[in-house]
Write a protein that holds these residues in place. Structure first.
Motif, PDB file in Angstrom:
ATOM      1  N   SER A  65       0.833  -1.203   0.000  1.00  0.00           N
ATOM      2  CA  SER A  65       0.000   0.000   0.000  1.00  0.00           C
ATOM      3  C   SER A  65       0.869   1.254   0.000  1.00  0.00           C
ATOM      4  O   SER A  65       0.510   2.270  -0.599  1.00  0.00           O
ATOM      5  CB  SER A  65      -0.939   0.012   1.207  1.00  0.00           C
ATOM      6  OG  SER A  65      -0.202  -0.049   2.414  1.00  0.00           O
ATOM      7  N   SER A  66       2.030   1.190   0.645  1.00  0.00           N
ATOM      8  CA  SER A  66       2.938   2.344   0.685  1.00  0.00           C
ATOM      9  C   SER A  66       3.389   2.719  -0.727  1.00  0.00           C
ATOM     10  O   SER A  66       3.425   3.897  -1.083  1.00  0.00           O
ATOM     11  CB  SER A  66       4.152   2.037   1.562  1.00  0.00           C
ATOM     12  OG  SER A  66       3.751   1.576   2.828  1.00  0.00           O
ATOM     13  N   LEU A  67       3.734   1.706  -1.507  1.00  0.00           N
ATOM     14  CA  LEU A  67       4.125   1.973  -2.900  1.00  0.00           C
ATOM     15  C   LEU A  67       2.943   2.443  -3.734  1.00  0.00           C
ATOM     16  O   LEU A  67       3.083   3.321  -4.593  1.00  0.00           O
ATOM     17  CB  LEU A  67       4.743   0.727  -3.530  1.00  0.00           C
ATOM     18  CG  LEU A  67       6.124   0.348  -3.033  1.00  0.00           C
ATOM     19  CD1 LEU A  67       6.588  -0.953  -3.692  1.00  0.00           C
ATOM     20  CD2 LEU A  67       7.128   1.459  -3.293  1.00  0.00           C
ATOM     21  N   PHE A  68       1.785   1.856  -3.488  1.00  0.00           N
ATOM     22  CA  PHE A  68       0.554   2.287  -4.164  1.00  0.00           C
ATOM     23  C   PHE A  68       0.352   3.780  -3.957  1.00  0.00           C
ATOM     24  O   PHE A  68       0.133   4.533  -4.901  1.00  0.00           O
ATOM     25  CB  PHE A  68      -0.631   1.485  -3.611  1.00  0.00           C
ATOM     26  CG  PHE A  68      -1.985   1.959  -4.062  1.00  0.00           C
ATOM     27  CD1 PHE A  68      -2.506   1.531  -5.267  1.00  0.00           C
ATOM     28  CD2 PHE A  68      -2.744   2.799  -3.254  1.00  0.00           C
ATOM     29  CE1 PHE A  68      -3.776   1.944  -5.679  1.00  0.00           C
ATOM     30  CE2 PHE A  68      -4.009   3.213  -3.652  1.00  0.00           C
ATOM     31  CZ  PHE A  68      -4.529   2.787  -4.870  1.00  0.00           C
ATOM     32  N   TRP A  69       0.439   4.222  -2.705  1.00  0.00           N
ATOM     33  CA  TRP A  69       0.246   5.641  -2.395  1.00  0.00           C
ATOM     34  C   TRP A  69       1.394   6.492  -2.932  1.00  0.00           C
ATOM     35  O   TRP A  69       1.170   7.596  -3.431  1.00  0.00           O
ATOM     36  CB  TRP A  69       0.082   5.839  -0.887  1.00  0.00           C
ATOM     37  CG  TRP A  69      -1.216   5.331  -0.375  1.00  0.00           C
ATOM     38  CD1 TRP A  69      -1.422   4.257   0.448  1.00  0.00           C
ATOM     39  CD2 TRP A  69      -2.523   5.847  -0.665  1.00  0.00           C
ATOM     40  NE1 TRP A  69      -2.765   4.085   0.678  1.00  0.00           N
ATOM     41  CE2 TRP A  69      -3.458   5.044   0.021  1.00  0.00           C
ATOM     42  CE3 TRP A  69      -2.983   6.916  -1.432  1.00  0.00           C
ATOM     43  CZ2 TRP A  69      -4.837   5.282  -0.041  1.00  0.00           C
ATOM     44  CZ3 TRP A  69      -4.350   7.154  -1.494  1.00  0.00           C
ATOM     45  CH2 TRP A  69      -5.260   6.346  -0.811  1.00  0.00           C
TER      46      TRP A  69
END
Length: 143
Positions: A65-69
């Motif tokens: 999710s960190s990379l997604f954001w």
């Protein structure tokens, strides 16, 4: 064995969301290898429609999710409480918009959101039960 409608759904999962790779490799990515958070697919679709290009994201719990954001926002600060996961993400996730920080469980983890004195446009709570911050109604203030 399955209805035609259900079979189409399975094919969409395989094609659009790379569900087999997610299961086999334990990575959450779409068909093009782009990171996806471990959210429900409808939630991902909903969140993907907005422009976060000027937004700052604060995230409790680090992962795909960190990379997604980070691919969508101006800046992401992600707090991780598990030292092994923190080391893994620090090694694997090199993104100029992503700042991954380790904080031990408890109050120091919960208060990490206040460290920079910043304001966040989106706050994501994507952490296990022991690392979830207590209710944060007092953190939010209307402008």
């Amino acid at each position: 064995m399955y209805s035609e409608r259900f079979q189409k759904f399975i094919e969409m999962w395989q094609k659009d969301f790379a569900i087999e790779r997610t299961i086999d490799e334990k990575v959450c990515v779409d068909r093009d290898g782009n990171p996806l958070p471990w959210y429900t697919y409808p939630a991902i679709e909903y969140l993907s429609q907005f422009d976060y290009g000027e937004k700052t994201i604060f995230e409790f719990g680090c992962g795909y999710s960190s990379l997604f954001w980070a691919e969508r926002a101006a800046k992401v600060i992600s707090i991780e409480d598990n030292p092994q996961w923190f080391a893994k993400w620090q090694r694997e996730f090199q993104h100029p918009k992503l700042d991954i920080r380790w904080r031990d469980e408890g109050e120091i983890y919960e208060k990490a959101i206040f460290e920079d004195g910043g304001r966040y446009d989106v706050i994501v709570v994507d952490a296990g039960p022991s690392a979830r911050p207590r209710p944060f109604k007092n953190w939010l203030r209307a402008e």
